[in-house]
Design an enzyme around this catalytic site. Structure first.
Site, PDB file in Angstrom:
ATOM      1  N   ILE A 290     -88.381 -37.223 -48.218  1.00 32.72           N
ATOM      2  CA  ILE A 290     -89.740 -37.138 -47.674  1.00 32.72           C
ATOM      3  C   ILE A 290     -89.725 -36.776 -46.180  1.00 32.72           C
ATOM      4  O   ILE A 290     -90.602 -36.061 -45.689  1.00 32.72           O
ATOM      5  CB  ILE A 290     -90.526 -38.451 -47.940  1.00 32.72           C
ATOM      6  CG1 ILE A 290     -92.026 -38.270 -47.699  1.00 32.72           C
ATOM      7  CG2 ILE A 290     -90.024 -39.601 -47.079  1.00 32.72           C
ATOM      8  CD1 ILE A 290     -92.704 -37.492 -48.780  1.00 32.72           C
TER       9      ILE A 290
ATOM     10  N   SER B 278     -80.198 -42.194 -39.029  1.00 30.67           N
ATOM     11  CA  SER B 278     -79.960 -42.174 -40.472  1.00 30.67           C
ATOM     12  C   SER B 278     -78.480 -42.373 -40.705  1.00 30.67           C
ATOM     13  O   SER B 278     -77.655 -41.828 -39.973  1.00 30.67           O
ATOM     14  CB  SER B 278     -80.408 -40.831 -41.055  1.00 30.67           C
ATOM     15  OG  SER B 278     -79.844 -40.640 -42.337  1.00 30.67           O
ATOM     16  N   ARG B 279     -78.151 -43.157 -41.696  1.00 32.34           N
ATOM     17  CA  ARG B 279     -76.753 -43.417 -41.963  1.00 32.34           C
ATOM     18  C   ARG B 279     -76.055 -42.149 -42.457  1.00 32.34           C
ATOM     19  O   ARG B 279     -74.887 -41.919 -42.164  1.00 32.34           O
ATOM     20  CB  ARG B 279     -76.625 -44.538 -43.013  1.00 32.34           C
ATOM     21  CG  ARG B 279     -75.575 -45.575 -42.670  1.00 32.34           C
ATOM     22  CD  ARG B 279     -75.723 -46.803 -43.548  1.00 32.34           C
ATOM     23  NE  ARG B 279     -76.760 -47.699 -43.053  1.00 32.34           N
ATOM     24  CZ  ARG B 279     -76.557 -48.593 -42.073  1.00 32.34           C
ATOM     25  NH1 ARG B 279     -75.381 -48.704 -41.487  1.00 32.34           N
ATOM     26  NH2 ARG B 279     -77.536 -49.374 -41.665  1.00 32.34           N
TER      27      ARG B 279
ATOM     28  N   LYS C 265     -95.637 -45.101 -46.508  1.00 34.70           N
ATOM     29  CA  LYS C 265     -96.142 -46.021 -47.520  1.00 34.70           C
ATOM     30  C   LYS C 265     -95.029 -46.371 -48.502  1.00 34.70           C
ATOM     31  O   LYS C 265     -94.163 -45.526 -48.709  1.00 34.70           O
ATOM     32  CB  LYS C 265     -97.355 -45.443 -48.252  1.00 34.70           C
ATOM     33  CG  LYS C 265     -97.263 -43.991 -48.672  1.00 34.70           C
ATOM     34  CD  LYS C 265     -96.749 -43.521 -49.937  1.00 34.70           C
ATOM     35  CE  LYS C 265     -96.255 -44.227 -51.080  1.00 34.70           C
ATOM     36  NZ  LYS C 265     -95.697 -43.328 -52.133  1.00 34.70           N
TER      37      LYS C 265
ATOM     38  N   ASP D  15     -94.790 -46.487 -56.690  1.00 30.85           N
ATOM     39  CA  ASP D  15     -94.507 -45.649 -55.522  1.00 30.85           C
ATOM     40  C   ASP D  15     -95.478 -44.456 -55.500  1.00 30.85           C
ATOM     41  O   ASP D  15     -96.162 -44.247 -54.496  1.00 30.85           O
ATOM     42  CB  ASP D  15     -93.043 -45.202 -55.503  1.00 30.85           C
ATOM     43  CG  ASP D  15     -92.748 -44.360 -54.276  1.00 30.85           C
ATOM     44  OD1 ASP D  15     -92.679 -44.932 -53.170  1.00 30.85           O
ATOM     45  OD2 ASP D  15     -92.618 -43.128 -54.402  1.00 30.85           O
TER      46      ASP D  15
END
Lengths: 308, 308
Positions: free
Chosen positions: A14, A36-37, A90, A168
């Protein structure tokens, strides 16, 4: 105009598909870093965690949390404590109650906490709201069915506790519903289909109503193949309004009256830039509360295992 | 002083064991009628439903809803619409969102909506709250285990969707927890044990915290035999506080500092009489919200079937 320097935290599908382009397109917003990993973007400072970003990163004003909901509260608290504005994808949390302390933190620090519901910014949502406000609503039906394998490939967190499963996408429908109807709604019955190997439901049927007894039904299903359905149908005393393609197209008795290109995420960042300018928060928990109530009062059925 | 004429709606175990005696004992309150499909009390007007009571019954000022939570919202709405004050047994509803319209109705009609949490009125709860307010809390553990066959014989509604299962007693612990701690708490992880033949959990383990990271754990179990446990243990920088027997006894490092007879339900009616005098509402949804969050984010385990 000073630009809002934003770091994206969590760089999955996303973030790539929507957030990067939206930030680039919105005046007053700029992408300053990524935490971010696993993933990064060429030319941008990159950090493994939000803590490292806040500790060693470039000057930023805000973070946009695109991580799974299970880890977001801790990240939001860290960012607010560091004086940053926070935008939440969200759903805003894994539970309703965890938001209260974040709202209080943001308020005390005069920073923005923005719980986003991107579907509310679909182009036909506001026209639908206005049209319905002037009419008597007789019934509502939501038909929200998509193919999880197409839209959420490999997103294992969706099936974990707190991952919401079919809610979701379903919560997008509920975020539109709670925006376009004139009165608050609540769930009175539900059936949830849990795959035998999953902690979140793959499908659900909900019965909702409002204080006037309005009949509202919703069908959510993650197992849809072929054409996908993101439709809300509203019967009124002046005809049937349909809001289709996730809020993109509004029609009355089959005649299209609103149809515009998707700018959902641009709208979110336009709003985030405005909110941050005054340090105002915007956290509407109504959609998440409906989902929590559904889990609380819904009947659980076990269905066949899901294999991605 | 004008007496508050109260009708009890739903005449099961809790109404008989607690409400009748409490109303009789509280000045300013009187029992005027009963609405119940199955049961009545000699010498009192009796009606099958709340609608019949409101339509054909004697003049009353208030209803006390002791029915299962699944039917209470409709009854509360009918009573408020008829201009009555409404007292709700716990939990106040089958979902959090259904309360909002009732709160709005009560406010508009200047009538009282009172969502009760009887355990908050256990005699040692306020002493515990005051003691904790002056100390640094290091951890909290709740141990709330009872034998469902003893305390809820034949109450099939507990196992239905919306019946809460072990959270029917567990929510009492949460209502005390949210009263005695100085800061709001939220659930971050949970495991729920659902009997294979039931829609509600028979046991649960919860992990909660607050914004400061306070470690809070709770064990709920409906399968306890032998001694029953209704205890909250709080470690502080000045010793261990225990609140035992459901809030009846407070001890610090083993020494009892508060111990008084149970007047929980009398306290509820004293408060109801006061609230009704000014038409003020009192609806704290925090305990129910924690339970809804637990269902939303908890891991579900299936355990052996339950036979009453």
């Amino acid at each position: 105009m000073t630009e809002l320097r934003i770091a994206i935290v969590g760089f999955g599908k996303i973030a790539r598909d929507q957030h990067v382009g939206a930030i680039a397109a919105v005046p007053g917003a700029m992408l300053a870093a990524i935490a971010s990993r696993n993933a990064s973007l060429p030319g941008l400072p990159h950090f493994a965690t939000v803590e490292e970003l806040l500790d060693k990163g470039p000057q930023i004003d805000a973070v946009s949390l695109c991580t799974p909901p299970q880890v977001r509260r801790g990240q939001a608290a860290a960012a607010l404590a560091a004086g940053k504005h926070v935008m939440l994808e969200k759903p805003p949390g894994i539970g309703v109650a965890e938001l209260d302390p974040l709202i209080a933190m943001a308020s005390e620090a005069k920073r923005t906490l923005f719980a986003t519901w991107h579907s509310r910014h679909a182009p036909a949502v506001e026209p639908a709201r206005e049209w319905l406000a002037a009419r008597r609503i007789k019934s509502v039906h939501i038909n929200w069915k998509e193919d999880v394998r197409v839209w959420h490939p490999g997103q294992a967190w969706i099936w974990e506790p707190g991952g919401l499963g079919v809610f979701d996408p379903g919560i997008n429908a509920l975020s539109i519903l709670t925006r376009i109807l004139p009165r608050p709604v609540f769930v009175i019955a539900a059936e949830l289909a849990f795959p035998a190997n999953c902690q979140s439901p793959i499908a659900a049927n909900l019965t909702l109503t409002d204080i006037g007894g309005l009949p509202i039904t919703a069908e959510f299903d993650f197992r849809q193949t072929g054409p996908q359905s993101w439709d809300i149908l509203v019967e009124t005393d002046e005809g049937r309004m349909t809001l289709s393609r996730g809020g993109r197209i509004m029609a009355v008795d089959g005649k299209v009256v609103a149809d515009a290109p998707d700018e959902e995420y641009r709208e979110l960042y336009r709003r985030f830039v405005k909110l941050a300018a005054s340090g105002t928060s915007d956290v509407d928990l109504a959609p998440l509360r409906l989902v929590a109530d559904t889990f609380l009062l819904g009947k659980r059925n076990i269905v066949e295992p899901f294999v991605d």
